[in-house]
Design an enzyme around this catalytic site. Sequence first.
Site, PDB file in Angstrom:
ATOM      1  CB  ALA A 120      -0.830   0.197   1.255  1.00 58.77           C
ATOM      2  CG  HIS A 121       1.905   3.270   2.521  1.00 55.52           C
ATOM      3  ND1 HIS A 121       2.467   3.505   3.835  1.00 55.52           N
ATOM      4  CD2 HIS A 121       0.570   3.369   2.680  1.00 55.52           C
ATOM      5  CE1 HIS A 121       1.672   3.063   4.701  1.00 55.52           C
ATOM      6  NE2 HIS A 121       0.101   3.311   4.417  1.00 55.52           N
ATOM      7  CG  ASN A 122       8.691   0.538  -0.100  1.00 56.48           C
ATOM      8  OD1 ASN A 122       9.414   0.711   0.554  1.00 56.48           O
ATOM      9  ND2 ASN A 122       9.114   0.611  -1.404  1.00 56.48           N
TER      10      ASN A 122
ATOM     11  CB  VAL B  56       1.641  -0.641   4.510  1.00 63.89           C
ATOM     12  CG1 VAL B  56       0.404  -1.141   5.555  1.00 63.89           C
ATOM     13  CG2 VAL B  56       2.686   0.005   6.087  1.00 63.89           C
TER      14      VAL B  56
END
Lengths: 159, 167
Positions: free
Chosen positions: A104-106, A118
Amino acid sequence: MMLQSKPNPPIALDELDRKIINRLQDAFPLVPNPFARVALQIGCTEQDLIDRVTRLRDQGVFTRFGPFLDAAAIGGDFCLCAMSVPTERFDEVAEFVNGHPEVAHNYERAHAFNMWFVLATETEQEIGATANAIEQETGLSVARFPKLEEYFIGFRVAA
Amino acid sequence: MSENATILDPIDRKLIEATQAGLPIAHRPYAEIARRVELTEADVIARLEQLIRCGVVRRIAAAPNHYALGMMANGMTVWDIADEFVSEIGRDVGALPFVTHCYRRPRALPAWPYNLFAMVHGTSRAEVEVKRAEISRLVNSVCRGSDILYSKRILKKTGLRLSQNGG
């Protein structure tokens, strides 16, 4: 996928923009004309609010505007993961990691664990499967930090 | 499947998929969604209300980009808190107005002794350090070590999406 090489510069915001940003971070009204409702609360016209929200979204001030899902409530799961990636392999590994829709994000962070992402999936099993797949692709281990407790107060960032 | 998980009916799923890219920024946003999923506007509103009540949708809102707001520094502060105190301390830290997320997570010994994670944003690292010091004062008596991990780059940011064929 292109990596964002550096953060966007801050956007010049006026007082009304700030009011809008603060108000829209929670509880968008579930009524037929929600923008009119919010406009009334913050003291502008509906059209002015619609124009400004459109602009703020186009400028990237809002990363998303809409319903936020709780993955756990639909049987899914979130897991924070971290990797120690050698500098010379960093971008290559980021491409592998980001290529998974479950990521979902990095973020790149300044630490021996320098890549933090995540995983958000519809089932708990997919968390393990995705983390294992990333380990296989990259040959690096993925440390897993699922949340054990959440001390949740709010999301608000004062603009 | 976790406990208390809600099974989405196919219409809820369609509704969520239709809104995942964002809510239309328009005079009647729910009516526009309704047209796409072949429901009435009243049905869309009622279903979203129900999804909020049962916790599937946490909120309908805008997520601001911290960088665009001038919050150029973001530090993940991490703390090694004795297990018997972590829940109580976590609630106190989570209640600080500048902490945007606060979680208890497992340690990964020996490399990672920290079990409390609190995200702090600021316009500069100096501002983040002031906030970090405030957390430090709060946890000091039960904290065995801490660190802060500043973000250097956003590599990806999308949020949870439902897969097209899931369910």
